[in-house]
Design a protein around this motif. Structure first.
Motif, PDB file in Angstrom:
ATOM      1  N   ASP A 169       0.702   1.956   0.213  1.00  0.00           N
ATOM      2  CA  ASP A 169       0.396   1.567   1.593  1.00  0.00           C
ATOM      3  C   ASP A 169      -0.625   0.442   1.613  1.00  0.00           C
ATOM      4  O   ASP A 169      -0.497  -0.503   2.388  1.00  0.00           O
ATOM      5  N   ASP A 170      -1.654   0.556   0.762  1.00  0.00           N
ATOM      6  CA  ASP A 170      -2.667  -0.499   0.679  1.00  0.00           C
ATOM      7  C   ASP A 170      -2.049  -1.815   0.227  1.00  0.00           C
ATOM      8  O   ASP A 170      -2.366  -2.879   0.768  1.00  0.00           O
ATOM      9  N   GLU A 203      -1.922   3.940  -2.553  1.00  0.00           N
ATOM     10  CA  GLU A 203      -1.981   2.604  -3.157  1.00  0.00           C
ATOM     11  C   GLU A 203      -0.832   1.740  -2.662  1.00  0.00           C
ATOM     12  O   GLU A 203      -1.010   0.552  -2.414  1.00  0.00           O
ATOM     13  N   LYS A 231      -4.778  -8.029  -7.264  1.00  0.00           N
ATOM     14  CA  LYS A 231      -4.446  -6.869  -6.435  1.00  0.00           C
ATOM     15  C   LYS A 231      -3.241  -6.121  -7.000  1.00  0.00           C
ATOM     16  O   LYS A 231      -3.118  -4.918  -6.833  1.00  0.00           O
ATOM     17  N   GLU A 238       0.035  -3.364   3.027  1.00  0.00           N
ATOM     18  CA  GLU A 238      -0.840  -3.992   4.022  1.00  0.00           C
ATOM     19  C   GLU A 238      -1.432  -5.292   3.474  1.00  0.00           C
ATOM     20  O   GLU A 238      -1.482  -6.305   4.170  1.00  0.00           O
ATOM     21  N   PHE A 239      -1.856  -5.265   2.204  1.00  0.00           N
ATOM     22  CA  PHE A 239      -2.384  -6.470   1.568  1.00  0.00           C
ATOM     23  C   PHE A 239      -1.337  -7.577   1.569  1.00  0.00           C
ATOM     24  O   PHE A 239      -1.625  -8.725   1.918  1.00  0.00           O
TER      25      PHE A 239
END
Length: 182
Positions: free
Chosen positions: A94-95, A92, A66, A98-99
């Motif tokens: 933000d993703d 990206e 990731k 969250e990940f």
């Protein structure tokens, strides 16, 4: 231009329970230890990881995949419009945030296994993320709760403990164990 599936360099890692994992070199070089092994030519076949079990190694690989660095892609895309890139980077980020939050939402023992693996593999960002999660879980807990969470045996006598409580009562305040541990 992105690399095709066929041209990606792969590295094989072997956990302490003899399971092998093929990992993209671009992902695994986030580990300083393995990056150095590759640069020194020591990673010609399977890299044994005697301190990491397959369950933990699976989680570490998930994190690394990731967080593959985009340095090579950024060099190639440098000529593209900057404003488009900034919008994509924000999404990206933000993703990834969250990940990361979901990634560390594991039970206490699994978090410590990941910390130990990140330390062994010398993956700074993963180590920092997991240690911050552990610190957040311990924050504002009572001494008894921290002892229980970290499985620390109290070697003080009752008299010694009472003396410490009298000297620093604030240290024994705070919530006991709750659902933030897991």
């Amino acid at each position: 231009m992105a690399e095709s599936e066929d041209t990606k360099k792969m590295v094989t890692l072997k956990s302490n329970d003899d399971k092998e994992f093929e990992v993209e070199e671009a992902a695994i070089i986030q580990s300083e230890m393995i990056k150095n092994m590759i640069e020194d030519g020591c990673a010609t076949s399977v890299i044994p990881l005697p301190n990491i079990d397959s369950k933990t190694l699976t989680k570490v690989i998930e994190y690394l995949n990731k967080h593959i660095t985009k340095d090579e892609d950024e060099d190639e895309d440098e000529d593209e419009a900057d404003d488009k890139g900034k919008a994509v980077e924000t999404g990206e980020e933000d993703d990834l945030k969250e990940f990361d939050e979901q990634f560390v939402s594991v039970d206490w023992e699994e978090l410590f296994d990941i910390i130990m693996a990140a330390n062994y593999l010398n993956i700074h960002e993963l180590m920092e993320l997991c240690c911050q999660s552990a610190a957040d879980r311990l924050k504002n807990k009572s001494v008894r709760a921290v002892r229980e969470m970290l499985k620390i045996t109290n070697d003080l006598t009752e008299e010694e403990e009472r003396e410490i409580i009298n000297d620093a009562p604030w240290a024994f305040e705070g919530p006991e164990i709750d659902d933030t541990v897991n």
